[in-house]
Design an enzyme around this catalytic site. Structure first.
Site, mmCIF file in Angstrom:
data_model
loop_
_atom_site.group_PDB
_atom_site.id
_atom_site.type_symbol
_atom_site.label_atom_id
_atom_site.label_comp_id
_atom_site.label_asym_id
_atom_site.label_seq_id
_atom_site.Cartn_x
_atom_site.Cartn_y
_atom_site.Cartn_z
ATOM 1 N N GLY A 32 -52.321 -40.681 -39.198
ATOM 2 C CA GLY A 32 -51.029 -40.138 -38.791
ATOM 3 C C GLY A 32 -50.494 -40.881 -37.575
ATOM 4 O O GLY A 32 -51.265 -41.267 -36.689
ATOM 5 N N VAL A 91 -48.131 -36.237 -32.087
ATOM 6 C CA VAL A 91 -49.367 -36.194 -31.306
ATOM 7 C C VAL A 91 -50.003 -37.579 -31.251
ATOM 8 O O VAL A 91 -50.362 -38.085 -30.181
ATOM 9 C CB VAL A 91 -50.371 -35.171 -31.899
ATOM 10 N N LYS A 97 -49.336 -13.555 -34.953
ATOM 11 C CA LYS A 97 -48.626 -14.498 -35.813
ATOM 12 C C LYS A 97 -47.577 -13.695 -36.584
ATOM 13 O O LYS A 97 -47.723 -12.483 -36.759
ATOM 14 C CB LYS A 97 -49.615 -15.128 -36.813
ATOM 15 N N GLY A 110 -47.584 -39.629 -35.940
ATOM 16 C CA GLY A 110 -46.499 -38.706 -35.594
ATOM 17 C C GLY A 110 -46.454 -38.392 -34.108
ATOM 18 O O GLY A 110 -46.867 -39.197 -33.276
#
Ligand code: NAD
Length: 390
Positions: A197, A201, A97, A199
């Site tokens: 949600g 996905v 990361k 959004g």
């Protein structure tokens, strides 16, 4: 790999008294690269946690951290998480990361991202970067000008584009595995499912579920988005604060982290929690245990939402959409195995997942001890990656 590694509390970890090497060793990282280019304002940290399985892959995040200790804690924590996510998903990738310290609204520039790209390039494929919080496509284009070690890039740059459809498919398969475990059948037909949600996905997830005749309830703080998904899938729109207490079979968090907490657990009436959102357990151990006490089956977030990582892995090997979906469909078996292991060993599901991920890493480590003169998996992946794209 050892789960019992001492990871300290947030205060201790962000304290300036915590020596650098102790920080790195506490989570067993291989390498941490601090990148500084004062003239253009770049302050970045790249953390490579473990490369037993392959090159370390993980997004770069730009965030206005209060200080460098917070940034260091974040990058060490997130890169370690990537090791487990890749391992449990059966991918030949390690965990990495990067964080760029700065305000993503005001401190972005071409020079900043190209400089970051140079540092990534200098690692010669040990770390492969991607988009994360605070980063957009334009930023990745700048990074890509300086390094090949970028993935999750748009179609027009030779990448695989938006990973959300594959993530949604993986969540759908993981949800079916949970249903099989809880009810003895993986059919979602007639199952009541609440999605938080509407959004990227969830819009795809709702389609899969609607096609299987599930009874859907959905909430979002964005009225336009939630109405659009409801219109496409026949879902019933619910107020955001009412989504937790619905009398449903499955609750699918696909919006925010930290939403499984003292307040929401007392409201849940579902049997299963299975969704895409990252870090949904506010406190992993305590809230994980509370879910068990409430008889709720929890699909570990980092396992069930691995479709996006699977998608970018497939991009590295030369993208084939069918292969990405096929690999994401294995999330069914992975989740089922984790639930079974947790049941048999009376452990929490995310702990079961960590144990199984470590087992895979340990077994590959053992295999790598066998002398094979021409074998160099990371190099091969790197070569394929470059050959396909350039
Ligand atoms: P997105 O931003 O497209 O959708 C999130 C939605 O949640 C937005 O529509 C937002 O308005 C809504 N939202 C915010 N607060 C809310 C609230 N209080 N109640 C209801 N809705 C709320 O994000 P996405 O790409 O669909 O990802 C959803 C989650 O899945 C995120 O946590 C993300 O980190 C995780 N995830 C996504 C992917 C991927 O491939 N996109 C992969 C792995 C994990």
């Amino acid at each position: 790999m050892d789960q019992s590694t001492t990871v300290k509390g947030i205060e201790e970890e962000t304290s300036s008294d915590f020596p650098l090497f102790d920080r790195i060793e506490s989570r067993e990282h291989e390498q941490v690269v601090v990148c500084s280019e004062p003239q253009i304002g770049l302050k970045a940290i790249i953390a490579i946690h473990d490369t037993t399985l392959g090159p370390a892959l993980g997004g770069v995040r730009m965030w206005n951290y209060n200080n460098e200790h917070e940034a260091m804690r974040d990058v060490l924590r997130l890169s370690r998480g990537m090791t487990y996510k890749a391992a449990i998903s059966g991918l030949n990738l390690g965990g990495g990361k990067a964080v760029i310290i700065g305000d993503p609204k005001t401190e972005k520039s071409e020079a900043l991202f190209r400089a970051f790209g140079r540092y990534v390039d200098g690692l010669a494929g040990r770390y492969i970067t991607a988009e994360d919080v605070g980063i957009d496509v334009q930023d990745m284009e700048w990074v890509h000008m300086e390094t090949k070690y970028v993935t999750g890039i748009p179609h027009y740059l030779g990448g695989s584009g938006d990973p959300s459809p594959v993530t949604a498919y993986g969540v759908y398969m993981g949800m079916k595995a949970c249903t099989q475990k809880a009810y003895g059948s993986d059919s979602l037909s007639g199952r009541k499912i609440a999605i938080q949600g509407a959004g990227h996905v969830s819009s795809h997830l709702a389609e899969y579920l609607s096609n299987e005749n599930a009874e859907l309830y959905i909430s979002d703080i964005d009225e336009e988005k939630v109405n659009e998904v409801a219109e496409n899938t026949g879902a019933t729109v619910v107020d955001p604060e009412d989504i937790y207490g619905l009398d449903v079979d499955i609750f699918s968090p696909c919006a925010l982290g930290g939403i499984i907490n003292d307040d929401t657990i007392s409201q849940f009436k579902c049997d299963i929690i299975a969704g895409a959102a990252n870090n949904v357990l506010d406190e992993e151990n305590r809230h994980g245990q509370m879910l068990v006490d409430h008889g709720i089956l929890y699909a570990p977030d980092y396992v069930i939402n691995a479709g996006g990582l699977i998608n970018v892995f497939c991009e590295l090997e030369g993208y084939h959409r069918d292969r990405a979906y096929k690999q994401a469909s294995r999330i069914y078996d992975t989740i089922y195995d984790i639930l079974t292991y947790a049941e048999n060993n009376e452990t929490l599901t995310f702990q079961a997942s960590n144990v199984l991920a470590e087992k895979r890493i340990d077994s590959v480590q053992r295999i790598h001890q066998i002398y094979a003169p021409n074998s160099n998996f990371s190099g091969r992946l790197g070569e394929m990656y470059m050959k396909d794209r350039y």
